[in-house]
Design a protein around this motif. Sequence first.
Motif, mmCIF file in Angstrom:
data_model
loop_
_atom_site.group_PDB
_atom_site.id
_atom_site.type_symbol
_atom_site.label_atom_id
_atom_site.label_comp_id
_atom_site.label_asym_id
_atom_site.label_seq_id
_atom_site.Cartn_x
_atom_site.Cartn_y
_atom_site.Cartn_z
ATOM 1 N N UNK A 3 -3.999 6.917 13.142
ATOM 2 C CA UNK A 3 -3.195 7.632 14.398
ATOM 3 C C UNK A 3 -1.704 8.052 13.708
ATOM 4 N N UNK A 4 -1.096 7.314 12.732
ATOM 5 C CA UNK A 4 0.204 7.675 12.271
ATOM 6 C C UNK A 4 -0.117 9.211 11.409
ATOM 7 N N UNK A 5 -1.295 8.959 10.661
ATOM 8 C CA UNK A 5 -1.393 10.037 9.735
ATOM 9 C C UNK A 5 -1.543 11.383 10.885
ATOM 10 N N UNK A 6 -2.176 11.254 11.779
ATOM 11 C CA UNK A 6 -2.570 12.593 12.678
ATOM 12 C C UNK A 6 -1.130 12.951 13.401
ATOM 13 N N UNK A 7 -0.034 12.062 13.372
ATOM 14 C CA UNK A 7 1.110 12.557 14.072
ATOM 15 C C UNK A 7 1.959 13.167 13.105
ATOM 16 N N UNK A 8 1.430 13.300 11.745
ATOM 17 C CA UNK A 8 2.174 13.894 10.791
ATOM 18 C C UNK A 8 3.207 13.195 9.803
ATOM 19 N N UNK A 9 2.696 11.919 9.714
ATOM 20 C CA UNK A 9 3.482 10.991 9.014
ATOM 21 C C UNK A 9 3.055 11.305 7.478
ATOM 22 N N UNK A 10 4.120 10.992 6.581
ATOM 23 C CA UNK A 10 3.807 11.299 5.106
ATOM 24 C C UNK A 10 3.073 9.893 4.532
ATOM 25 N N UNK A 11 2.316 9.262 5.327
ATOM 26 C CA UNK A 11 1.442 7.943 5.113
ATOM 27 C C UNK A 11 0.422 8.393 4.194
ATOM 28 N N UNK A 12 -0.217 9.518 4.134
ATOM 29 C CA UNK A 12 -1.379 9.610 3.424
ATOM 30 C C UNK A 12 -1.534 8.768 2.107
ATOM 31 N N UNK A 13 -2.720 8.163 1.909
ATOM 32 C CA UNK A 13 -2.955 7.236 0.756
ATOM 33 C C UNK A 13 -2.168 5.901 0.556
ATOM 34 N N UNK A 14 -1.152 5.699 1.371
ATOM 35 C CA UNK A 14 -0.364 4.659 1.561
ATOM 36 C C UNK A 14 -0.487 3.473 2.520
ATOM 37 N N UNK A 15 -1.795 3.378 2.381
ATOM 38 C CA UNK A 15 -2.016 2.370 3.756
ATOM 39 C C UNK A 15 -2.547 0.957 3.007
ATOM 40 N N UNK A 16 -1.634 0.031 2.852
ATOM 41 C CA UNK A 16 -1.933 -1.199 2.142
ATOM 42 C C UNK A 16 -2.358 -2.213 3.065
ATOM 43 N N UNK A 17 -3.096 -2.898 2.338
ATOM 44 C CA UNK A 17 -3.701 -4.174 3.283
ATOM 45 C C UNK A 17 -3.499 -5.516 2.577
ATOM 46 N N UNK A 18 -2.663 -6.450 2.809
ATOM 47 C CA UNK A 18 -2.491 -7.609 2.181
ATOM 48 C C UNK A 18 -2.902 -8.653 3.123
ATOM 49 N N UNK A 19 -3.748 -8.469 4.073
ATOM 50 C CA UNK A 19 -4.197 -9.657 4.774
ATOM 51 C C UNK A 19 -5.358 -10.202 4.155
ATOM 52 N N UNK A 20 -5.565 -11.579 4.199
ATOM 53 C CA UNK A 20 -6.612 -12.299 3.403
ATOM 54 C C UNK A 20 -7.270 -13.012 4.447
ATOM 55 N N UNK A 21 -8.749 -13.038 4.242
ATOM 56 C CA UNK A 21 -9.453 -14.062 4.984
ATOM 57 C C UNK A 21 -9.182 -15.277 4.860
ATOM 58 N N UNK A 22 -9.107 -16.098 5.809
ATOM 59 C CA UNK A 22 -8.730 -17.406 5.838
ATOM 60 C C UNK A 22 -7.274 -17.886 5.897
ATOM 61 N N UNK A 23 -6.442 -16.829 5.908
ATOM 62 C CA UNK A 23 -4.972 -17.080 5.722
ATOM 63 C C UNK A 23 -4.318 -17.527 7.070
#
Length: 271
Positions: A68-88
């Motif tokens: 959604x942010x990418x569609x709004x024109x954000x320069x975020x392309x390819x910089x979507x990091x996921x540090x969530x961990x199952x069981x955290x």
Amino acid sequence: MIKKITPVLAATVLFVPTGAHARTTPAVMAALGDSISAGFNACGWYVACTSRSWSAGDFPSVNSHYLRLLAMGSEIKGHNLNFAVPGATSADLSGQARQAARAGAGYVTVLIGAQDACVGSEKEMTPVRTFRRNIDEAFDVLRPTGARVFVASIPDVKRLWRVGKDNGWARLFWGVGHICPSMLAAPKSTAKKDEARRDRVRERVMDYNEQLRQACETYGPACRYDGGAVFSYPFTLKQVSGWDYFHPNADGQKALAKITFDANVFSDVEP
């Protein structure tokens, strides 16, 4: 007071600069939390499916915050990091926050707490004060970076019990997998002790959500809480994984993306 704003203006409002490290729109985002944000069981058998994450995923049908942010024109392309961990649990959040800070994340989503309540017994649930301390420690890491933080409420695990207790497959997976025994043990029991136990676990989740709200408020104007949108969402069994009847499937992740993003940017703001 502005009640509704267009998506592009909403992004500008959400990411208006507040300091040297802030950006008008984020160039890097990070998802923090547990198995829900990691997309666990959303595309495979007992594996994390980060592409399906409501927060940082890139699977088109989920339409995550990232997309959604990418569609709004954000320069975020390819910089979507996921540090969530199952069981955290909340105790792991500060470590994830440090990862986000090192990566220069300008936008961070937080969904944590289900695993603090979904333990072997009530006595093992994280005390409310400890939970709050853990959240504050994580936010203390993020605050100096100028990151915008979105905090989602913890889902209502008692609703999961309510919609699944009469489904034989759900009961089987809950039992064999020892899934959230504090709430889901003896799912067919109508004994007063079991009804009281479920109510107490639900109350603990509600207490955690209140601490998340307060911690977000303390963080300052760069933090948004969903107002209980996730906790209140009337999800169905069709939106949870058929492999464990606990985690959101792709449809569940899609619903999370929508209700959280709506709660995030379409909130009342001062003109």
